[in-house]
Enzyme design. Structure first.
Site, mmCIF file in Angstrom:
data_model
loop_
_atom_site.group_PDB
_atom_site.id
_atom_site.type_symbol
_atom_site.label_atom_id
_atom_site.label_comp_id
_atom_site.label_asym_id
_atom_site.label_seq_id
_atom_site.Cartn_x
_atom_site.Cartn_y
_atom_site.Cartn_z
ATOM 1 N N SER A 53 46.784 -8.029 -14.017
ATOM 2 C CA SER A 53 47.733 -8.932 -13.637
ATOM 3 C C SER A 53 49.062 -8.441 -13.657
ATOM 4 O O SER A 53 49.767 -8.637 -12.550
ATOM 5 C CB SER A 53 47.595 -10.169 -14.650
ATOM 6 N N GLU A 74 42.895 2.229 -10.395
ATOM 7 C CA GLU A 74 42.021 1.204 -11.324
ATOM 8 C C GLU A 74 40.888 1.856 -11.284
ATOM 9 O O GLU A 74 40.091 2.123 -10.405
ATOM 10 C CB GLU A 74 42.188 -0.049 -10.488
ATOM 11 N N THR A 81 41.213 -7.790 -16.730
ATOM 12 C CA THR A 81 40.416 -8.452 -17.749
ATOM 13 C C THR A 81 40.773 -9.987 -17.239
ATOM 14 O O THR A 81 39.678 -10.912 -17.268
ATOM 15 C CB THR A 81 41.026 -8.605 -19.086
ATOM 16 N N CYS A 82 41.905 -10.771 -17.004
ATOM 17 C CA CYS A 82 41.921 -11.831 -16.888
ATOM 18 C C CYS A 82 41.215 -12.531 -15.703
ATOM 19 O O CYS A 82 40.492 -13.459 -15.796
ATOM 20 C CB CYS A 82 43.269 -12.334 -16.806
ATOM 21 N N ALA A 155 43.376 7.342 -13.878
ATOM 22 C CA ALA A 155 44.545 8.340 -13.678
ATOM 23 C C ALA A 155 45.106 8.542 -15.059
ATOM 24 O O ALA A 155 44.991 7.663 -15.909
ATOM 25 C CB ALA A 155 45.478 7.764 -12.584
ATOM 26 N N GLU A 224 37.247 -20.413 -28.194
ATOM 27 C CA GLU A 224 36.788 -20.737 -26.874
ATOM 28 C C GLU A 224 35.473 -20.782 -26.487
ATOM 29 O O GLU A 224 34.765 -21.602 -26.164
ATOM 30 C CB GLU A 224 37.739 -20.116 -25.923
ATOM 31 N N GLY A 305 39.124 -9.456 -31.763
ATOM 32 C CA GLY A 305 40.450 -9.162 -31.127
ATOM 33 C C GLY A 305 40.186 -7.851 -30.162
ATOM 34 O O GLY A 305 38.912 -7.589 -29.973
ATOM 35 N N ASP A 346 49.142 -5.841 -22.048
ATOM 36 C CA ASP A 346 48.532 -5.879 -23.396
ATOM 37 C C ASP A 346 48.655 -4.540 -24.279
ATOM 38 O O ASP A 346 48.597 -4.384 -25.357
ATOM 39 C CB ASP A 346 47.041 -5.965 -23.416
ATOM 40 N N HIS A 486 54.199 -45.611 -20.079
ATOM 41 C CA HIS A 486 53.457 -46.317 -20.580
ATOM 42 C C HIS A 486 52.282 -46.986 -19.594
ATOM 43 O O HIS A 486 52.776 -47.337 -18.390
ATOM 44 C CB HIS A 486 54.165 -47.658 -21.097
#
Ligand code: NAP
Length: 518
Positions: A53, A74, A81-82, A155, A224, A305, A346, A486
């Site tokens: 990202s 890449e 990851t996301c 790389a 989750e 983690g 990260d 309301h």
């Protein structure tokens, strides 16, 4: 502006890593793409390692400067990851499984008569399609950009302003940005490498619906995924060395825990696997826990983690030392010890492992390196916003959201100067789909809001609004001056002072009487 400064100065482990990485750098000492490296021509003005990202966002932003030559490498899937192994597939699975909660509500009081069956196969096909569509979009949109060269290989740094891409392509780069992200951390004990001992990477793509699962860890990913597998009918146990959702406000983690317990979760607290063997009689794993307890599960999911992907970046070749966590120390403009190398996402020491943080860092880094060198202000890259303005959502059932200090953090930071307003549905005799919690924490002396926490249906969407509220740093009086909407349940946020601290009686499931009045 006293409050954000005070808050930013005391942010636990993240701050400790940050202080050691040179916050006080002056902007004039940070290069821009035009001021740096006049001494020669480079193959790329900016080269980015990692197309997650953060990396993709930065490449797209830089590509709008048509004179710049941008490269991006890449080695795995575009989107990182996301998109591929995190938020996106997780949200797809969780959102589809949420129909069950709607059915809980629909069938209550016999108003609807609903029967339903889920097709795991179709769910997984839908997840794979959504993931591949988004990954393809990122990949092709970058490849179609004239001044961005895309390398589908890893790389690494091999010398001053030099990178090696794949096995034998060498390029010179004016500025380098590291955005390689991380991967799930594994544990090491006898049997921890058995095929059905998995991480979140594999858990999101299981070919069949598991019958049972032991989830190790009590953080975001553990909660989750445990919630999701419980929701689709697996027998789920969570084993955690401390407590569930330790970083959340304890009232929120308590409500999430009680909801999961009520829906059938088992919890083994203070306990993790010591060894695992594959059963010779069935497809089950036989797990011995550290307290000697024996459990059986089809899968063991390690959710303890994540670790940064920095070891193979060759940073030692240019004198950039990693933090003991394996992360990259940077100054407030994202610059490492090598002035031409920056890091975002990260892998940043002291940073938060969250997709929106990486994206914001990419935006701020673009502002820093594209600035006119006569300008002497730029937004900070690390942290991109004060930690207390980072709103997060937990995609469990129930959803939860949090921004700012928890009650415990607020009391530690401002002893005897904290007011807590909390309002919660009682857990004993009310329908589980209606369980909710709202909490506001403010500093008594000046009424500055310190934190907002919530759980229940819609909390994931609502917390975005509370993130905006916190970013403008209001007082409690300003916050509650809003007109309630309301009839909604969130209107109680602005009424709460009349409900002050109802934390008495049956606050937790464990305090409930044996039966409820009919
Ligand atoms: P996490 O939230 O940091 O939780 C890690 C969990 O693993 C904690 O319960 C921790 O226990 C436990 N643990 C760590 N080392 C262990 C060990 N050696 N043995 C046993 N247990 C151990 O990590 P995560 O759930 O893997 O998530 C990773 C990151 O992704 C987090 O920073 C989170 O912010 C982000 N994330 C965010 C979202 C979201 O915003 N919705 C969703 C998923 C992930 P202790 O509590 O005892 O330390």
């Amino acid at each position: 502006m006293l409050l954000p400064l005070l808050l930013a100065a005391t942010a636990g482990q993240g701050a400790a890593e940050r202080v050691s990485s040179g916050l006080n750098v002056e902007l004039k000492d940070v290069p821009t793409v035009t001021t740096y490296g006049d001494e020669g021509a480079f193959d790329f003005d900016v080269f980015i390692i990692g197309a997650g990202s953060g990396g993709i966002r930065l490449a797209k932003t830089l590509s709008r400067q048509k004179q710049l030559k941008v490269g991006i490498a890449e080695s795995r899937d575009f989107g990182g990851t996301c998109v591929n192994r995190g938020c996106n597939p997780k949200k797809t699975l969780v959102a589809a499984s949420a129909f069950l909660t709607d059915m809980e509500q629909a069938t209550a009081h016999s108003i609807w008569n609903v029967t339903a069956e889920m097709s795991w196969n179709s769910l997984q096909k839908w997840r794979a399609k959504k993931v591949s569509n988004i990954a393809k979009f990122y990949n092709t949109s970058l490849k179609g950009t004239r001044n961005v060269e895309v390398f589908e290989e890893g790389a690494r740094v091999v010398g001053d302003h030099q990178v090696e891409i794949g096995a034998d392509t060498h390029k010179t780069v004016r500025l380098l940005v590291l955005a390689t992200g991380g991967r799930p951390r594994r544990m090491s004990f006898p049997g921890s490498d058995l095929p059905n001992v998995i991480t979140s990477d594999e858990a999101l793509e299981l070919k069949h619906k598991p019958t049972s699962m032991l989830v190790v860890g009590g953080g975001y990913i553990a909660a989750e995924l445990a919630s999701f597998f419980l929701q689709v009918g697996a027998d789920v146990t969570m084993a955690m060395r401390s407590s569930l959702l330790k970083s959340f406000d304890s009232d929120v983690s308590g409500l999430v825990e009680d909801s999961l317990l009520r829906r059938g979760l088992h919890i083994s607290q203070g306990n993790v696997p010591a060894s695992i063997v594959q059963s010779s009689r069935s497809n089950m794993l036989e797990v011995e826990m550290t307290d000697g307890q024996k459990l059986e599960a089809e899968y063991v999911l390690l959710a303890i983690g994540r670790e940064p992907l920095t070891a193979d970046l060759g940073l030692d070749t240019v004198g950039v030392a990693l933090h003991e966590s394996g992360k990259v120390p940077v100054n407030k403009y994202g610059q490492t010890q090598a002035p031409w190398i920056f890091a975002i996402g990260d892998i940043v020491a002291g940073g938060m492992e969250l997709q929106p943080v990486a994206v914001k860092q990419a935006d701020h880094l673009a502002d820093v390196i594209l600035r006119d060198s006569s300008i002497n202000t730029a937004p900070t890259v690390q942290p991109p916003v004060p930690d207390e303005h980072v709103a997060t959502a937990l995609f469990a059932t129930p959803r939860a959201g949090s921004v700012g200090l928890t009650e415990a953090e607020a009391n530690k930071r401002f002893p005897a100067d904290v007011t807590v307003l909390v309002e919660k549905s009682e857990p004993c005799c009310s329908a589980i789909y209606s369980w909710e919690l709202r909490k506001v924490v403010y500093r008594t002396s000046d009424e500055r809001l310190l934190g907002i926490h919530l759980a229940g249906k819609g909390a994931d969407e609502l917390v975005q609004v509370f993130g905006i509220v916190m970013a403008v740093d209001p007082t409690w009086t300003q916050f509650k001056s809003a007109l309630p909407v309301h009839p909604t349940s969130t209107e109680y946020f602005v009424f709460m002072n009349s409900y002050k601290s109802k934390r008495k009686g049956n606050w937790r499931l464990s305090e409930c009487p044996a039966s409820c009045p009919s």
